[in-house]
Each structure stands twice: as C-alpha cells, then as structure tokens.
Design a protein around this motif. Structure first.
Motif, PDB file in Angstrom:
ATOM      1  N   LYS A 159       0.843  -1.193   0.000  1.00 41.77           N
ATOM      2  CA  LYS A 159       0.000   0.000   0.000  1.00 41.77           C
ATOM      3  C   LYS A 159       0.880   1.246   0.000  1.00 41.77           C
ATOM      4  CE  LYS A 159      -3.631  -2.041   2.936  1.00 41.77           C
ATOM      5  NZ  LYS A 159      -4.376  -1.847   4.206  1.00 41.77           N
ATOM      6  N   PRO A 160       0.277   2.411  -0.284  1.00 39.88           N
ATOM      7  CA  PRO A 160       1.041   3.647  -0.143  1.00 39.88           C
ATOM      8  C   PRO A 160       1.647   3.758   1.256  1.00 39.88           C
ATOM      9  CG  PRO A 160      -0.994   4.088  -1.304  1.00 39.88           C
ATOM     10  CD  PRO A 160      -1.076   2.660  -0.836  1.00 39.88           C
ATOM     11  N   GLY A 161       2.939   4.023   1.316  1.00 39.74           N
ATOM     12  CA  GLY A 161       3.661   4.105   2.571  1.00 39.74           C
ATOM     13  C   GLY A 161       4.536   2.899   2.845  1.00 39.74           C
ATOM     14  N   ASP A 162       4.312   1.792   2.106  1.00 38.39           N
ATOM     15  CA  ASP A 162       5.101   0.579   2.313  1.00 38.39           C
ATOM     16  C   ASP A 162       6.427   0.599   1.556  1.00 38.39           C
ATOM     17  OD1 ASP A 162       3.258  -0.650   4.012  1.00 38.39           O
ATOM     18  OD2 ASP A 162       2.174  -1.582   2.348  1.00 38.39           O
ATOM     19  N   SER A 163       6.580   1.506   0.614  1.00 38.45           N
ATOM     20  CA  SER A 163       7.820   1.545  -0.166  1.00 38.45           C
ATOM     21  C   SER A 163       9.032   1.667   0.738  1.00 38.45           C
ATOM     22  CB  SER A 163       7.814   2.731  -1.137  1.00 38.45           C
ATOM     23  OG  SER A 163       7.278   2.369  -2.360  1.00 38.45           O
TER      24      SER A 163
END
Length: 229
Positions: A159-163
């Motif tokens: 999800k966005p933020g997991d990078s």
C-alpha cells in the motif's frame, strides 16, 4: 520510473519539525519502521546498521525523498529530526536512498513486530514465499512470480507508505519493497490491497538487496560497506 504505471508507496503526512521538536527519548528504529520526510512523504525503512566507517545508516526507496531531505520516525515524532537523506536516485535508477541517522537520537533494533533482520539472503526463485513488512500494510507473505525489468514480482500486499520496507525470507533480508504493479505492456490493471489476508490484489515488486548494496558500495560514500546490526 519502472513500468510507467506503478502505485508509488508514499503518502502525505505533516512536515517533520525543523529542529524545534523536543527530544523526549530516542526513536527505536528497525526494518519496516515508518519514516516521515520533510517533502510530505511517508515510507518504510528497509533496514538499519553501520557502514564501513561506523556511521549509523539505513536504506529506503529512492522515490520517497530527494537527497538532502530530513526525516523523523513516525512513531517517535517527539524525537524531532533523526536523520538526513545523504543519497537518493529519486526513483530514476534502482530506486534506492541512503539515510544517515543521528546516533544520539536513534536506538537501532533488529526486530520490529514479526520482522527480524539478522543478515542478507539471496533473491528467492519463482514459487518460493517471501514476507514483506511496512508502515501501512504491516506484515504479509506471498509467493514470488518471477522477475520483470530488474525487479522481482511477488503476491504480497503493498500500500502507499510501504515503499522501502524489507522483503525477507526468515530472518534474512532479500529485497526492498518498491510498490505494486498497476500495468504492463500498455495494459492497465490496479487492484489495491485492502488488507493482507485478502490475496486478490495487484502484485508487489521489489529490488533484490544484493543489487542495491552493490550500488551503494559503488558510490564510495556514506553507506558503503553496510552491514545490518
């Protein structure tokens, strides 16, 4: 940027304080910890350790923030600014960034929740399982599909933020999560991961950690000779 159509795993957050936040205690930081940057992005730490010159350093995805950006720990914002991005390819290469931490403000750890990083491992083969961990999705595991344009595709939640979050096999770090695939060959598809227990979603992709470490060593600067704690 890889594939042309990817969901970048960064999310808007409040600005990290410009050195004015009081330090109520050290930030306890390890692989998968959430980081907030002064460009209003939030990402996950791949791992933390020391480089060949004994500096406390870490890694995350390059598209999270540019060189020179400062950052704090999402769960320890009262510690203020805890480090600086000393190198970032801003997603134009392998998509990695090198972080230098303030050792007076950070307590590095091997374990964050169910994720333990005790060393490095080889990239897994297709059909083998890997586990990912990040500030948004938490811990999840999925099967490796194969390689595509230098990255490894796997069916875990992103999800966005997991990078920047770690990709592990047991307690071995094998890769850095960089996003989820939302299209290929002119065909778009985007099935977001709602929660990790539901396997029906677009696959995630990661860069093998050995490739990233080779690129860090090639810079000859901060981060060269990195070893996890």
């Amino acid at each position: 940027m890889k594939f042309g159509m990817i969901a970048l795993c960064s999310a808007a957050v409040g600005l990290v304080g410009a050195g004015t936040a009081h330090a109520a205690g050290n930030a306890v930081i390890g692989g998968s910890s959430g980081l907030v940057f002064d460009n209003n992005a939030a990402c996950s730490l791949t791992t933390i350790g020391y480089d060949g010159d004994g500096r406390l350093v870490g890694l995350t995805a390059g598209h999270c923030a540019p060189t020179g950006a400062r950052f704090g720990a999402e769960r320890f914002l009262d510690a203020g600014v805890i480090g600086t991005v000393v190198y970032s390819d801003e997603g134009e290469g392998l998509d990695f960034a090198v972080l230098q931490f303030d050792p007076a403000k950070v307590t590095p750890v091997r374990n964050v929740g169910p994720t333990t990083i005790a060393g490095f491992g080889a990239a897994p083969a297709p059909g083998e399982p890997v586990c990912t961990s990040g500030r948004s999705s938490g811990f999840d595991c999925g099967v490796v599909w194969g390689s595509l344009e230098g990255t490894t595709i796997n069916q875990s939640c992103s999800k966005p933020g997991d990078s920047g979050g770690p990709v592990t096999v047991g307690d071995r770090l094998v890769g850095m999560n960089q996003g989820r695939l939302t299209g290929f060959g002119g065909v778009g598809f985007n099935i977001p991961c709602i929660f990790p227990a539901n396997p029906v979603h677009s696959p995630a992709f990661f860069a093998p950690i050995d490739q990233i470490l080779q690129a860090v060593d090639a810079t000859g600067g901060v981060g060269s000779g990195f070893q996890p704690i």
